[in-house]
Scaffold this active site. Structure first.
Site, short mmCIF file in Angstrom:
data_model
loop_
_atom_site.label_atom_id
_atom_site.label_comp_id
_atom_site.label_asym_id
_atom_site.label_seq_id
_atom_site.Cartn_x
_atom_site.Cartn_y
_atom_site.Cartn_z
N MET A 30 48.18 -13.62 -34.40
CA MET A 30 47.56 -12.31 -34.18
C MET A 30 46.45 -12.06 -35.22
O MET A 30 45.98 -10.94 -35.37
CB MET A 30 48.60 -11.21 -34.26
CG MET A 30 49.68 -11.36 -33.17
SD MET A 30 50.48 -9.81 -32.73
CE MET A 30 51.20 -9.37 -34.28
N HIS A 34 46.26 -15.76 -43.37
CA HIS A 34 46.65 -16.01 -44.75
C HIS A 34 47.12 -17.46 -44.82
O HIS A 34 47.10 -18.17 -43.80
CB HIS A 34 47.75 -15.03 -45.19
CG HIS A 34 48.88 -14.94 -44.22
ND1 HIS A 34 49.74 -15.99 -43.98
CD2 HIS A 34 49.29 -13.94 -43.38
CE1 HIS A 34 50.64 -15.64 -43.08
NE2 HIS A 34 50.38 -14.40 -42.69
N HIS A 37 49.36 -18.88 -41.99
CA HIS A 37 48.65 -19.31 -40.77
C HIS A 37 47.92 -20.62 -41.01
O HIS A 37 47.95 -21.53 -40.19
CB HIS A 37 47.59 -18.27 -40.37
CG HIS A 37 48.14 -16.93 -39.98
ND1 HIS A 37 47.90 -15.80 -40.72
CD2 HIS A 37 48.88 -16.54 -38.93
CE1 HIS A 37 48.47 -14.76 -40.12
NE2 HIS A 37 49.08 -15.18 -39.03
N ASP A 150 59.16 -16.13 -38.73
CA ASP A 150 59.61 -15.39 -37.55
C ASP A 150 60.64 -16.27 -36.84
O ASP A 150 60.39 -16.83 -35.78
CB ASP A 150 58.41 -15.08 -36.65
CG ASP A 150 57.37 -14.26 -37.39
OD1 ASP A 150 57.51 -13.04 -37.41
OD2 ASP A 150 56.45 -14.86 -37.99
N MET A 184 54.49 -14.65 -47.01
CA MET A 184 53.15 -14.18 -46.60
C MET A 184 53.24 -13.54 -45.21
O MET A 184 53.98 -14.01 -44.35
CB MET A 184 52.18 -15.35 -46.57
CG MET A 184 51.87 -15.84 -47.96
SD MET A 184 50.48 -16.96 -47.94
CE MET A 184 50.46 -17.41 -49.66
N SER A 185 52.48 -12.48 -45.04
CA SER A 185 52.46 -11.77 -43.76
C SER A 185 51.18 -10.95 -43.69
O SER A 185 50.74 -10.41 -44.71
CB SER A 185 53.67 -10.82 -43.69
OG SER A 185 53.50 -9.89 -42.65
#
Ligand code: AMP
Length: 293
Positions: A30, A34, A37, A150, A184-185
């Site tokens: 989405m 960071h 990803h 997730d 991280m998010s």
């Protein structure tokens, strides 16, 4: 790297790659990239000839009152980061193209979505499974990569792939953390300085749980563990437990005792505004002798 905004252009390009015998890897995201990803993209780079990253803030996976309208978005920034990570194609479609007027189909993975995040976000995983199924059909990748941060999402996607006979391989990537342990998010960007500090209670809880399991050995009752973890979180200023659970890593069903296959998953609300998740395996050491022997 090519930026693609339409499904037609995407299918045209990936069809050509397939006919040239290229292995295609997909990383669904989405955006607001960071290092988490980027690590998934690097993993795809190592396993595929062509890396496709999708950037789509999927409206149907957000519930009422959630952060759809405030979710961070900066296409230029993300394009630069993806390009540096060696991505070949960034697919950033418009919501109207993914869900045109009259769209009415949904993918539902039943049992795995009942607990954990599914309990407080009842429509979330249906939205995730539906968009990921669509992405698999549009991109036709040979493999796709999802983060273990997730964890429930990864389990749901694996189940969907098995149940619906999608012809691709799914890879999980370990959780990427900041140097102080915070997972991280993209949602970490919502935190002010103080909240960022308090958000460390998630990682502290994980460390604590692992130590407790190591000390206690087998037959540690889950409630004993989760009560302690809930205390750590609920006594941190601004932090409130959404859930803390110990479940089987495959079925995601709650366990009574910490077992060999146990994992702990947690969600925490910070100042009733930012919801963060984290998880860990709670491996019992092989050398521990069960107490019935
Ligand atoms: P998102 O953009 O949040 O939907 O995430 C896109 C993908 O990146 C998902 O497969 C996530 O699980 C994964 N991801 C996000 N944060 C992390 C992280 N800290 N470590 C590993 N994977 C992550």
């Amino acid at each position: 790297m090519k930026l693609v905004r339409t499904i037609d252009e995407l299918t045209h390009i990936v069809k050509a790659w397939r006919s040239e015998g290229k292995i295609i890897g997909l990383v669904p995201t989405m955006g607001w990239f960071h290092q988490g990803h980027l690590s998934l993209m690097e993993m795809a780079r190592g396993r595929a000839d062509k890396v496709v990253v999708s950037l789509f803030i999927n409206p149907i996976q957000f519930g009422l009152g959630e952060d759809l309208s405030t979710y961070p978005y900066d296409l230029d920034r993300d394009m630069q980061l993806a390009e540096k990570a060696g991505v070949d194609l960034l697919f950033a479609p418009a919501a109207e193209d993914i869900y045109p007027v009259g769209f009415q189909t949904a993918v539902s993975v039943k049992n795995l979505t009942q607990g954990l995040c599914g309990a407080s976000r009842p429509d979330h995983f249906g939205g995730v499974a539906t968009v990921v199924a669509k992405l698999f059909n549009m991109v036709q990748p040979h493999l796709a990569i999802f983060g273990e941060k997730d964890y429930q999402q990864l389990a749901v996607i694996r189940q969907m792939v098995r149940d619906l006979n999608f012809n691709l391989e799914i890879f999980g990537h370990p959780i990427v953390r900041e140097s102080d342990g915070l997972a991280m998010s993209s949602r970490n960007s919502y935190l002010n300085k103080e909240e960022r500090r308090h958000a460390l209670c998630l990682h502290r809880s994980i460390q604590y749980a692992k130590e407790m399991v190591e000390k206690a050995g087998p037959k540690l009752p889950v409630v004993k563990l989760t009560d302690e973890v809930k205390r750590i979180i609920n006594t941190t200023p601004g932090c409130a437990v959404d859930y803390v659970e110990v479940v089987d890593k495959d079925t995601l069903l709650p366990s009574e005792y910490v077992e060999k296959n146990s994992m702990m998953a947690l969600a925490v609300k910070i100042n009733d505004r930012v919801r963060l998740i984290d998880n860990t395996r709670l491996d019992l050491k092989e050398s521990v002798v069960p107490d019935n022997k």
